[in-house]
Design a protein around this motif. Structure first.
Motif, mmCIF file in Angstrom:
data_model
loop_
_atom_site.group_PDB
_atom_site.id
_atom_site.type_symbol
_atom_site.label_atom_id
_atom_site.label_comp_id
_atom_site.label_asym_id
_atom_site.label_seq_id
_atom_site.Cartn_x
_atom_site.Cartn_y
_atom_site.Cartn_z
ATOM 1 N N ARG A 138 -20.553 76.452 -37.854
ATOM 2 C CA ARG A 138 -19.266 76.508 -38.150
ATOM 3 C C ARG A 138 -18.625 77.960 -38.016
ATOM 4 N NH1 ARG A 138 -16.949 72.169 -41.321
ATOM 5 N NH2 ARG A 138 -18.567 70.816 -42.093
ATOM 6 N N ARG A 139 -17.365 77.696 -37.964
ATOM 7 C CA ARG A 139 -16.663 79.244 -37.654
ATOM 8 C C ARG A 139 -16.955 79.895 -39.042
ATOM 9 N NH1 ARG A 139 -10.798 81.225 -37.605
ATOM 10 N NH2 ARG A 139 -10.318 79.658 -39.169
ATOM 11 N N GLY A 140 -17.444 81.249 -38.896
ATOM 12 C CA GLY A 140 -17.439 81.820 -40.395
ATOM 13 C C GLY A 140 -18.909 82.063 -40.500
ATOM 14 N N ASP A 141 -19.961 81.157 -40.157
ATOM 15 C CA ASP A 141 -21.245 81.247 -40.332
ATOM 16 C C ASP A 141 -21.924 82.370 -39.844
ATOM 17 O OD1 ASP A 141 -21.233 78.726 -41.703
ATOM 18 O OD2 ASP A 141 -22.270 77.871 -40.191
ATOM 19 N N ALA A 142 -22.782 83.113 -40.445
ATOM 20 C CA ALA A 142 -23.680 84.115 -39.751
ATOM 21 C C ALA A 142 -24.143 83.604 -38.580
ATOM 22 C CB ALA A 142 -24.698 84.572 -40.792
ATOM 23 N N ALA A 143 -23.984 84.482 -37.437
ATOM 24 C CA ALA A 143 -24.512 84.067 -36.249
ATOM 25 C C ALA A 143 -26.175 84.657 -36.138
ATOM 26 C CB ALA A 143 -23.652 84.707 -35.150
ATOM 27 N N VAL A 144 -26.993 83.751 -36.230
ATOM 28 C CA VAL A 144 -28.255 84.609 -36.305
ATOM 29 C C VAL A 144 -29.174 84.038 -35.073
ATOM 30 C CG1 VAL A 144 -28.467 84.548 -38.885
ATOM 31 C CG2 VAL A 144 -29.489 82.326 -37.886
ATOM 32 N N ALA A 145 -28.675 83.190 -34.479
ATOM 33 C CA ALA A 145 -29.497 82.490 -33.192
ATOM 34 C C ALA A 145 -28.637 82.212 -32.140
ATOM 35 C CB ALA A 145 -30.319 81.436 -33.859
ATOM 36 N N ILE A 146 -29.086 81.862 -30.917
ATOM 37 C CA ILE A 146 -28.413 81.183 -29.858
ATOM 38 C C ILE A 146 -29.135 79.804 -29.768
ATOM 39 C CG2 ILE A 146 -27.363 83.101 -28.658
ATOM 40 C CD1 ILE A 146 -29.433 82.631 -26.399
ATOM 41 N N TYR A 147 -28.641 78.710 -29.066
ATOM 42 C CA TYR A 147 -29.246 77.547 -29.104
ATOM 43 C C TYR A 147 -29.207 76.981 -27.868
ATOM 44 C CZ TYR A 147 -27.991 77.905 -34.058
ATOM 45 O OH TYR A 147 -27.968 78.438 -35.651
ATOM 46 N N ALA A 148 -30.158 76.016 -27.670
ATOM 47 C CA ALA A 148 -30.469 75.359 -26.307
ATOM 48 C C ALA A 148 -30.226 73.887 -26.508
ATOM 49 C CB ALA A 148 -31.650 75.823 -25.430
ATOM 50 N N LEU A 154 -21.603 65.586 -30.408
ATOM 51 C CA LEU A 154 -20.675 64.520 -29.917
ATOM 52 C C LEU A 154 -21.736 62.977 -30.162
ATOM 53 C CD1 LEU A 154 -19.299 65.989 -26.511
ATOM 54 C CD2 LEU A 154 -18.063 65.520 -28.647
ATOM 55 N N GLU A 155 -22.918 63.279 -30.143
ATOM 56 C CA GLU A 155 -23.840 62.102 -30.275
ATOM 57 C C GLU A 155 -25.235 62.715 -30.865
ATOM 58 O OE1 GLU A 155 -24.926 60.703 -26.418
ATOM 59 O OE2 GLU A 155 -24.543 62.846 -25.636
ATOM 60 N N THR A 156 -25.878 61.903 -31.331
ATOM 61 C CA THR A 156 -27.323 62.549 -31.762
ATOM 62 C C THR A 156 -27.863 63.381 -30.811
ATOM 63 O OG1 THR A 156 -27.490 60.672 -33.212
ATOM 64 C CG2 THR A 156 -29.436 61.996 -32.910
ATOM 65 N N SER A 157 -28.077 64.754 -31.207
ATOM 66 C CA SER A 157 -28.588 65.520 -30.438
ATOM 67 C C SER A 157 -29.566 66.488 -31.133
ATOM 68 C CB SER A 157 -27.416 66.630 -30.143
ATOM 69 O OG SER A 157 -26.253 66.142 -29.656
ATOM 70 N N SER A 158 -30.675 67.065 -30.068
ATOM 71 C CA SER A 158 -31.433 67.893 -30.636
ATOM 72 C C SER A 158 -31.542 69.361 -29.971
ATOM 73 C CB SER A 158 -32.988 67.493 -30.350
ATOM 74 O OG SER A 158 -33.151 67.300 -29.183
ATOM 75 N N VAL A 159 -31.735 70.488 -30.617
ATOM 76 C CA VAL A 159 -31.666 71.589 -29.985
ATOM 77 C C VAL A 159 -32.649 72.742 -30.376
ATOM 78 C CG1 VAL A 159 -29.108 71.782 -30.428
ATOM 79 C CG2 VAL A 159 -30.280 72.685 -32.032
ATOM 80 N N CYS A 160 -32.993 73.569 -29.506
ATOM 81 C CA CYS A 160 -34.124 74.673 -29.853
ATOM 82 C C CYS A 160 -33.279 75.726 -30.335
ATOM 83 C CB CYS A 160 -34.508 75.071 -28.643
ATOM 84 S SG CYS A 160 -35.741 73.763 -28.025
ATOM 85 N N LYS A 161 -33.463 76.507 -31.493
ATOM 86 C CA LYS A 161 -32.953 77.449 -31.978
ATOM 87 C C LYS A 161 -33.809 78.640 -31.621
ATOM 88 C CE LYS A 161 -31.544 79.041 -36.795
ATOM 89 N NZ LYS A 161 -31.568 78.781 -37.985
ATOM 90 N N LEU A 162 -32.957 80.039 -31.129
ATOM 91 C CA LEU A 162 -33.477 81.143 -30.615
ATOM 92 C C LEU A 162 -32.965 82.294 -31.407
ATOM 93 C CD1 LEU A 162 -32.782 80.459 -26.794
ATOM 94 C CD2 LEU A 162 -34.761 79.528 -28.137
ATOM 95 N N PRO A 163 -33.614 82.817 -32.361
ATOM 96 C CA PRO A 163 -33.178 83.667 -33.027
ATOM 97 C C PRO A 163 -32.999 85.173 -32.423
ATOM 98 C CG PRO A 163 -35.171 82.629 -34.108
ATOM 99 C CD PRO A 163 -34.970 82.414 -32.732
ATOM 100 N N ILE A 164 -31.812 85.596 -32.690
ATOM 101 C CA ILE A 164 -31.334 86.513 -32.039
ATOM 102 C C ILE A 164 -32.306 87.704 -32.070
ATOM 103 C CG2 ILE A 164 -29.455 88.436 -31.553
ATOM 104 C CD1 ILE A 164 -27.495 86.121 -32.543
#
Lengths: 253, 253
Positions: free
Chosen positions: A56-66, A112-122
């Motif tokens: 969400r807007r305001g969350d700490a940005a610790v990663a980018i996501y794929a 938008l639908e059930t999704s999965s992501v990889c989290k890449l810590p910055i």
DNA sequence: CGCCGATTTGACTCAGATCAAGGTTTGTGG
DNA sequence: CCACAAACCTTGATCTGAGTCAAATCGGCG
């Protein structure tokens, strides 16, 4: 959609080196060894459901996501509550750069639908990129692509008619389907009409009417969210002629 | 403007460490030593005149640029010749990220008035950032700022009325004046009405009429390109209330 | 089956574009 | 320094693409 096998994907080991999306995530400038060393960095692999927030807007940005599977929209929010969708992110696409400015996300990211992501810590990505020039190069490309996408959307919102906007949108989805070796002329949209309308800066009714018009003209076939493109060239002609069969002089597109 | 001393700025030695704009270019995360080591990287310092191109769409992207004096606009170009201005870059601001995607600039960059820029070659910047974590951090911030600027403009073009757009534009210029310790309520615009109109996605006539309206309402005073803001709060109220005096709950802006 | 949200369709309205014309500033060459 | 042209800006009149409002229809789902 439909019946799904219950798999707890949280415990699946993520390996970039074995991922069939790696050509989309990290297409150039990284060799096999580079990709392999990414494996240690990719930290999470979590499924999120329709309408769930990835951040969400305001969350700490610790990663980018794929995005691995599904589709995620990112949207900015104005002080008075207006929202503008700035991107739909499909499998193999990255999101989260909006937190780079000050370490706080400036956008909302919603499935938008059930999704999965990889989290890449910055921090880890950064540490790794100190060692791998290829990764640093790749990061630069990712950034550049984000910027150039945004600029395309700016042109769309600033200069195009609603007809051009929808044609442009359909072509964009189509070409991304092709990149993934799916059908370029037949696909399901994962977003509601309202989302398309918001993204294109028009009213829902306008999107609805344009779909109807395009169908009446025999350019596409619409069955709820299932789209079949019947005349690709007609769509391309709407957006700008020189994209179509052969490039005309002076056209880079 | 007016009489200028003739100085051949080409031969001036550029030193980030002595530049009074460094707080704008590289505001955070870099200490004095880091900034000093930038000196070796900043390669050029060239003045360009009104309507000159700093770079063109299609040019090889070998550097990013920092504006020292003047103002530079960047614009995307569609296949059918439409142009959309995506940014006005004032002293201390950076441009050129549009070439990161594939090493080719996707935008045109044109001077609005006689301007001078620092040229930061990408390869050297990259080499240096391998050594300086502070610089890498800073690059990330710069990227993030670009993305978040673009998103603000997307929201403007997608959701705002023409009145809100112009108010938003004036406030943006005003706050950037303040950053530079210039007057926030009195300044000269360096761009023509046509440029403002293009940037805001409206017709020139609309811009002209809105300036007249705002003046009639006593909100601003307009003398050609010289703007005086008489009621800052009124402008802020147009864009979104909670920005004004005190933040209301739920508002981050 | 019946409710609810998503989508479509029609009728009407309006913000802002377009068209047209005149005024002002800037630049240029003699 | 002036005359003239080109570019820039403003203002008024008119037009229209797309928004808004309202209502019907569709598709799922409990």
């Amino acid at each position: 959609m439909g019946t799904l096998k219950r798999i707890d994907v949280n415990h699946l080991k993520v390996r970039c080196s074995e991922c069939n999306l790696r050509e989309l995530c990290f297409p150039h400038g990284m060799n096999v060894e580079d990709i392999s060393s990414m494996d240690a960095v990719v930290k999470q692999f979590k499924p999120i459901h329709k309408n769930d927030y990835l951040y969400r807007r305001g969350d700490a940005a610790v990663a980018i996501y794929a995005v691995r599977t599904g589709c995620i929209k990112t949207m900015t929010e104005s002080t008075n509550g207006d929202e503008q969708i700035v991107g739909f992110h499909m499998a193999g696409e990255l999101l989260g750069l909006d937190g780079f400015a000050d370490g706080i996300h400036a956008c909302n990211a919603v499935a938008l639908e059930t999704s999965s992501v990889c989290k890449l810590p910055i921090d880890q990505l950064e540490a790794l990129s100190q060692k791998l020039p290829g990764l640093q190069n790749q990061m630069r490309r990712i950034v550049g692509k984000e910027v150039s996408n945004d600029h395309k959307l700016l042109l769309l919102l600033g200069k195009m008619t609603s007809e051009e906007r929808l044609a442009s949108f359909l072509l964009s989805v189509s070409s991304r389907m092709l990149e993934r070796n799916w059908k370029e002329d037949e696909f399901n949209l994962s977003m509601a009409r309202q989302d398309i309308a918001n993204y294109l800066g028009v009213a829902v009714e306008t999107v609805s009417r344009l779909f109807a018009t395009f169908q009446k003209q025999g350019i596409i076939n619409v069955d709820r969210r299932h789209i079949t493109i019947l005349q690709m060239e007609a769509l391309k002609a709407m957006v700008g002629d020189c994209v179509s069969t052969n490039k005309k002089p002076g056209c880079v597109g």
